[in-house]
Scaffold this motif. Sequence first.
Motif, PDB file in Angstrom:
ATOM      1  N   ARG A 187      -9.972  -8.212   0.084  1.00  0.00           N
ATOM      2  CA  ARG A 187      -9.179  -6.988   0.215  1.00  0.00           C
ATOM      3  C   ARG A 187      -9.267  -6.171  -1.075  1.00  0.00           C
ATOM      4  NH1 ARG A 187      -4.103  -5.083   2.866  1.00  0.00           N
ATOM      5  NH2 ARG A 187      -2.451  -4.824   1.324  1.00  0.00           N
ATOM      6  N   ASN A 217      -7.096   2.825  -2.638  1.00  0.00           N
ATOM      7  CA  ASN A 217      -6.366   4.087  -2.478  1.00  0.00           C
ATOM      8  C   ASN A 217      -5.394   4.341  -3.627  1.00  0.00           C
ATOM      9  OD1 ASN A 217      -7.507   4.606   0.146  1.00  0.00           O
ATOM     10  ND2 ASN A 217      -6.138   3.008   0.942  1.00  0.00           N
ATOM     11  N   TRP A 218      -5.575   3.630  -4.730  1.00  0.00           N
ATOM     12  CA  TRP A 218      -4.648   3.762  -5.871  1.00  0.00           C
ATOM     13  C   TRP A 218      -4.511   5.243  -6.277  1.00  0.00           C
ATOM     14  CZ3 TRP A 218      -1.231   0.779  -8.198  1.00  0.00           C
ATOM     15  CH2 TRP A 218      -0.744   1.161  -9.452  1.00  0.00           C
ATOM     16  N   PRO A 277      -2.209  -0.280  -0.777  1.00  0.00           N
ATOM     17  CA  PRO A 277      -3.308  -0.597   0.129  1.00  0.00           C
ATOM     18  C   PRO A 277      -2.856  -0.495   1.580  1.00  0.00           C
ATOM     19  CG  PRO A 277      -2.448  -2.588  -0.882  1.00  0.00           C
ATOM     20  CD  PRO A 277      -1.769  -1.443  -1.557  1.00  0.00           C
ATOM     21  N   GLU A 278      -3.810  -0.501   2.490  1.00  0.00           N
ATOM     22  CA  GLU A 278      -3.478  -0.409   3.909  1.00  0.00           C
ATOM     23  C   GLU A 278      -2.522  -1.533   4.304  1.00  0.00           C
ATOM     24  OE1 GLU A 278      -5.710  -0.326   8.281  1.00  0.00           O
ATOM     25  OE2 GLU A 278      -6.890  -0.408   6.424  1.00  0.00           O
ATOM     26  N   GLY A 279      -1.435  -1.160   4.957  1.00  0.00           N
ATOM     27  CA  GLY A 279      -0.438  -2.141   5.363  1.00  0.00           C
ATOM     28  C   GLY A 279       0.602  -2.424   4.311  1.00  0.00           C
ATOM     29  N   GLY A 280       0.462  -1.798   3.134  1.00  0.00           N
ATOM     30  CA  GLY A 280       1.444  -2.006   2.061  1.00  0.00           C
ATOM     31  C   GLY A 280       1.123  -3.203   1.194  1.00  0.00           C
ATOM     32  N   TRP A 281       1.842  -3.333   0.115  1.00  0.00           N
ATOM     33  CA  TRP A 281       1.630  -4.433  -0.830  1.00  0.00           C
ATOM     34  C   TRP A 281       2.163  -5.743  -0.265  1.00  0.00           C
ATOM     35  CZ3 TRP A 281      -1.487  -3.605  -4.754  1.00  0.00           C
ATOM     36  CH2 TRP A 281      -1.614  -2.312  -5.282  1.00  0.00           C
ATOM     37  N   LEU A 318      -1.782   5.033  -4.290  1.00  0.00           N
ATOM     38  CA  LEU A 318      -1.113   4.695  -3.039  1.00  0.00           C
ATOM     39  C   LEU A 318      -1.278   3.206  -2.762  1.00  0.00           C
ATOM     40  CD1 LEU A 318      -2.280   7.718  -0.853  1.00  0.00           C
ATOM     41  CD2 LEU A 318      -0.074   7.425  -2.018  1.00  0.00           C
ATOM     42  N   ASP A 348      -1.462  -9.900  -2.786  1.00  0.00           N
ATOM     43  CA  ASP A 348      -2.188  -8.849  -3.495  1.00  0.00           C
ATOM     44  C   ASP A 348      -2.080  -8.975  -5.012  1.00  0.00           C
ATOM     45  OD1 ASP A 348      -3.059  -7.658  -1.154  1.00  0.00           O
ATOM     46  OD2 ASP A 348      -1.372  -6.269  -1.051  1.00  0.00           O
TER      47      ASP A 348
END
Length: 205
Positions: free
Chosen positions: A9, A14-15, A19-23, A17, A27
């Motif tokens: 992953r 998107n930093w 990642p997709e689906g949230g932290w 922001l 992670d």
Amino acid sequence: MIATMDRTRDVLANWPLPPEGGWTAEDLDLLPQDGPNGELDLFKRVELIDGALILMMSPQRLFHDRVVRRLATRLEAQAPDSLSIAAQMTIKIAARQRPDPDLVIFDAAADDIDRTYFLPGETQLVVEVVSPESEHRDWHRKPAIYAGAGIPHFWIIAEENGKPVVHTYELDEATSAYAPTGIFRGKLAVEVPFPIAVDLADLLG
């Protein structure tokens, strides 16, 4: 034994922001130490609270540094062989909860130099030393998270007139909340999670 994490992953795609689906708790092990734009030590110390990534970037006060380091030394000297002490290691509590307390007392059976976090069932005591930027989290949100995870003991150390004061708590299993067990000024003396005696004034030297 902790399972190997999926490291495919790209959490910084998107930093800044999420990642997709949230932290997620996993992670934190995928973050590099430096930021994606060359920011030195941006992710050196982070925690995940309620799915929010918290970067601990505020300058550390000498009070905080000395209390954490010297208390860890004294706890190590008094701890039984069945327990170990770690500083600034996260506890993986849930998918969106991975707080980073200042000190952890954990079961020696979980002592492995490759560990990056502990589990609540391995943790006997968490200690938070209050910093101005983390005051609300330290006093309110994080104790609720630790208690909800079933961690038996919690201490919070605050500064009072330039001296450390230790507030101790024990888990009330009937309410899944911490009950206060003492406030210590000058000298700390407790019997759980093992007999501990510390001259608090000596922590600052």
